[in-house]
Design a protein around this motif. Structure first.
Motif, PDB file in Angstrom:
ATOM      1  N   MET A 199       0.833  -1.203   0.000  1.00  0.00           N
ATOM      2  CA  MET A 199       0.000   0.000   0.000  1.00  0.00           C
ATOM      3  C   MET A 199       0.871   1.259   0.000  1.00  0.00           C
ATOM      4  SD  MET A 199      -3.033  -1.090  -0.359  1.00  0.00           S
ATOM      5  CE  MET A 199      -3.975   0.417  -0.159  1.00  0.00           C
ATOM      6  N   ASP A 200       2.058   1.158   0.585  1.00  0.00           N
ATOM      7  CA  ASP A 200       3.002   2.283   0.500  1.00  0.00           C
ATOM      8  C   ASP A 200       3.413   2.485  -0.963  1.00  0.00           C
ATOM      9  OD1 ASP A 200       4.705   4.322   1.332  1.00  0.00           O
ATOM     10  OD2 ASP A 200       6.364   2.946   1.772  1.00  0.00           O
ATOM     11  N   ALA A 201       3.743   1.381  -1.645  1.00  0.00           N
ATOM     12  CA  ALA A 201       4.125   1.488  -3.060  1.00  0.00           C
ATOM     13  C   ALA A 201       2.982   2.064  -3.892  1.00  0.00           C
ATOM     14  CB  ALA A 201       4.544   0.117  -3.601  1.00  0.00           C
ATOM     15  N   SER A 203       0.656   4.043  -2.843  1.00  0.00           N
ATOM     16  CA  SER A 203       0.535   5.477  -2.535  1.00  0.00           C
ATOM     17  C   SER A 203       1.651   6.265  -3.215  1.00  0.00           C
ATOM     18  CB  SER A 203       0.502   5.722  -1.027  1.00  0.00           C
ATOM     19  OG  SER A 203       1.731   5.412  -0.430  1.00  0.00           O
ATOM     20  N   HIS A 204       2.856   5.690  -3.316  1.00  0.00           N
ATOM     21  CA  HIS A 204       3.923   6.376  -4.065  1.00  0.00           C
ATOM     22  C   HIS A 204       3.503   6.579  -5.520  1.00  0.00           C
ATOM     23  CE1 HIS A 204       7.038   4.536  -1.102  1.00  0.00           C
ATOM     24  NE2 HIS A 204       6.472   5.608  -0.618  1.00  0.00           N
ATOM     25  N   ALA A 205       2.949   5.512  -6.106  1.00  0.00           N
ATOM     26  CA  ALA A 205       2.597   5.573  -7.525  1.00  0.00           C
ATOM     27  C   ALA A 205       1.488   6.594  -7.770  1.00  0.00           C
ATOM     28  CB  ALA A 205       2.171   4.183  -8.002  1.00  0.00           C
ATOM     29  N   THR A 268      -0.740  12.803   1.278  1.00  0.00           N
ATOM     30  CA  THR A 268      -0.796  11.544   2.031  1.00  0.00           C
ATOM     31  C   THR A 268       0.489  11.365   2.825  1.00  0.00           C
ATOM     32  OG1 THR A 268      -2.163  10.539   0.308  1.00  0.00           O
ATOM     33  CG2 THR A 268      -1.049   9.036   1.837  1.00  0.00           C
ATOM     34  N   HIS A 269       1.619  11.505   2.147  1.00  0.00           N
ATOM     35  CA  HIS A 269       2.895  11.324   2.838  1.00  0.00           C
ATOM     36  C   HIS A 269       3.185  12.469   3.803  1.00  0.00           C
ATOM     37  CE1 HIS A 269       3.714   7.890   0.307  1.00  0.00           C
ATOM     38  NE2 HIS A 269       4.761   7.627   1.066  1.00  0.00           N
ATOM     39  N   ALA A 270       2.824  13.686   3.420  1.00  0.00           N
ATOM     40  CA  ALA A 270       3.096  14.827   4.315  1.00  0.00           C
ATOM     41  C   ALA A 270       2.377  14.636   5.654  1.00  0.00           C
ATOM     42  CB  ALA A 270       2.645  16.121   3.643  1.00  0.00           C
ATOM     43  N   PRO A 282       3.173   1.851  11.634  1.00  0.00           N
ATOM     44  CA  PRO A 282       3.786   1.547  10.330  1.00  0.00           C
ATOM     45  C   PRO A 282       3.400   2.562   9.246  1.00  0.00           C
ATOM     46  CG  PRO A 282       2.893  -0.439  11.325  1.00  0.00           C
ATOM     47  CD  PRO A 282       2.413   0.709  12.171  1.00  0.00           C
ATOM     48  N   HIS A 283       4.402   3.003   8.513  1.00  0.00           N
ATOM     49  CA  HIS A 283       4.232   4.026   7.476  1.00  0.00           C
ATOM     50  C   HIS A 283       3.198   3.612   6.425  1.00  0.00           C
ATOM     51  CE1 HIS A 283       5.458   6.964   4.475  1.00  0.00           C
ATOM     52  NE2 HIS A 283       5.750   5.999   3.633  1.00  0.00           N
ATOM     53  N   GLY A 284       3.310   2.394   5.919  1.00  0.00           N
ATOM     54  CA  GLY A 284       2.403   1.947   4.863  1.00  0.00           C
ATOM     55  C   GLY A 284       0.969   1.825   5.342  1.00  0.00           C
ATOM     56  N   LEU A 286      -0.465   3.723   7.684  1.00  0.00           N
ATOM     57  CA  LEU A 286      -1.013   5.087   7.754  1.00  0.00           C
ATOM     58  C   LEU A 286      -1.340   5.611   6.359  1.00  0.00           C
ATOM     59  CD1 LEU A 286       1.330   6.569  10.499  1.00  0.00           C
ATOM     60  CD2 LEU A 286      -1.089   5.958  10.727  1.00  0.00           C
ATOM     61  N   ASN A 287      -0.476   5.321   5.394  1.00  0.00           N
ATOM     62  CA  ASN A 287      -0.752   5.762   4.026  1.00  0.00           C
ATOM     63  C   ASN A 287      -2.026   5.112   3.493  1.00  0.00           C
ATOM     64  OD1 ASN A 287       1.490   7.371   3.908  1.00  0.00           O
ATOM     65  ND2 ASN A 287       2.761   5.848   2.888  1.00  0.00           N
ATOM     66  N   ALA A 288      -2.199   3.816   3.785  1.00  0.00           N
ATOM     67  CA  ALA A 288      -3.390   3.104   3.294  1.00  0.00           C
ATOM     68  C   ALA A 288      -4.658   3.752   3.829  1.00  0.00           C
ATOM     69  CB  ALA A 288      -3.322   1.630   3.701  1.00  0.00           C
TER      70      ALA A 288
HETATM   71 FE   LIG Z   1       6.131   5.986   1.495  1.00  0.00          FE
END
Ligand SMILES: [Fe+2]
Length: 389
Positions: A199-201, A203-205, A268-270, A282-284, A286-288
């Motif tokens: 889900m982190d990947a 969100s990056h995309a 999202t990342h900010a 976990p970072h991913g 939270l992004n999800a």
């Molecule tokens: Fe990330």
């Protein structure tokens, strides 16, 4: 239809030497030798070591005539005092190259150690963009989780423990020299971390595709990464030992990293950096939780781009208007996170409502807020957090 760039767009694309494929961990020793290394600091973590990947990497280094000092005293979401301790080991051992074997925490730690080893001071001194001049000690990164993209990026994120927030450091000098991705290493990643990192990947995309700094050079990688995560995440969760979906996720993670290191990210990342610094969640994960809310916020200015995202996800958008397709993409993200077993709200993972004011305030100082396609005020960031709560 994929949106096109204006003829006045300036595009830059900076990436490391990339080696990708099943079995390529065996090339890590020669990769170090190409950088002139003979005695390296290997940054790894106990979980990766337990799975056997650290020992395999050390064996390949030894076979290439490279001696190694192992340092694994870091935790997920690496902390400022941890990277300072790693730097002391690097300097005291007379190492000449940094090798990370692990997830984003290991890779970001290796980058931070490289900064401190060559520039001194505290890692917080380098917060922001462009504050680290080159060159740094050479780095060879072996990502083992398939999500962070840090093995190809010009960013590292370290927790400032005094201020309880994450510090993003961005500089061209932070782009690793060599990235070595062996998808076999993903087969030992547990279910929850597989879901978080994928889900982190994703969100990056998505964030890099919507970024104000996106270009034709990053768009192709971002859309391919969206396609890859959507195709391979659920099979990887259902069949964790099967290398085929892991290969797909590792490739998607790599392409998402190629996109975001050049196009940067968004709200999202900010926001997730601030919650992560406060809670160590976990970072991913939270992004999800945050991503669909930020997509909704951005849909008013980026419906066409979100419609492209829906297409890359495999949704049939031909008869939809761009806002309808954007909404379908947002629902798809929610559906994916749910199928992966992830909670859908910040409240469920223990974030306190009382913390959202400081999260929103600090998010405006994050390096990635600038490239969000829609300007974000403190009130906007607070509203996004509250919807996600
Ligand atoms: Fe990330």
């Amino acid at each position: 239809m994929i949106s096109t760039n204006s003829p006045y767009t300036v595009a830059k694309f900076l990436v490391p030497d990339v080696i990708f494929g099943v079995g390529v961990l065996s090339e890590v020793g020669q990769a170090v030798r190409r950088q002139g290394g003979v005695h390296v600091l290997v940054v790894s973590d106990p979980r990766v070591a337990e799975a056997g990947w650290t020992a395999e990497a050390l064996g390949h280094l030894a076979a290439a005539g490279v001696s190694a000092e192992l340092w694994d005293e870091l935790t997920p979401n690496p902390k400022d005092h941890e990277v300072a301790a790693g730097c002391e080991v690097y300097a005291a051992s007379g190492c000449d190259v940094l090798v990370a074997v692990g997830g984003g925490s290991c890779i970001d730690s290796a980058k931070a150690i490289a900064v401190l080893a060559s520039r001194g001071g505290a890692i917080a001194d380098y917060a922001g963009v462009g504050k680290v001049g080159g060159p740094l000690p050479p780095t060879v990164m072996v990502p083992t989780t398939g999500g962070s993209g840090s093995d190809v990026s010009q960013f590292c994120v370290v927790t400032d423990t005094a201020r309880r927030m994450k510090t993003t450091i961005g500089a061209r000098a932070l782009v690793p020299d060599i990235s070595v991705t062996d998808p076999r290493t993903l087969t030992t990643v547990p279910h929850d971390i597989t879901a978080y990192t994928a889900m982190d990947a994703l969100s990056h995309a998505i964030e890099s595709y919507l970024s104000k700094a996106a270009s034709f050079l990053t768009d192709a990688h971002a859309l391919a990464a969206i396609r890859g995560v959507c195709e391979h995440l659920l099979p990887a969760l259902d069949h964790p030992g099967d290398v085929c979906p892991r290969d797909g996720l590792a490739g998607a993670s790599l392409q998402a990293g190629l996109a975001f290191t050049n196009a940067l990210l968004g709200a999202t990342h900010a926001i997730s950096h601030q919650i992560g610094g406060l809670t160590d969640l976990p970072h991913g994960l939270l992004n999800a939780i945050l991503l669909p809310h930020v997509m909704e916020f951005n849909a008013t200015v980026a419906a066409d781009r979100l419609a492209d995202v829906a297409g890359a996800m495999g949704l049939r958008t031909g008869l939809m208007t761009p806002p309808e397709a954007a909404d379908a993409a947002i629902q798809m993200v929610r559906s994916f996170a749910g199928k992966a077993g992830l909670p859908g709200t910040l409240r469920e993972v223990g974030v306190r409502l009382a913390d959202l004011d400081s999260v929103a305030r600090n998010a405006l100082g994050d390096a990635y807020i600038v490239t969000n396609p829609r300007p974000v005020s403190e009130a906007d960031a607070r509203a996004i957090c509250e919807l996600a709560w």
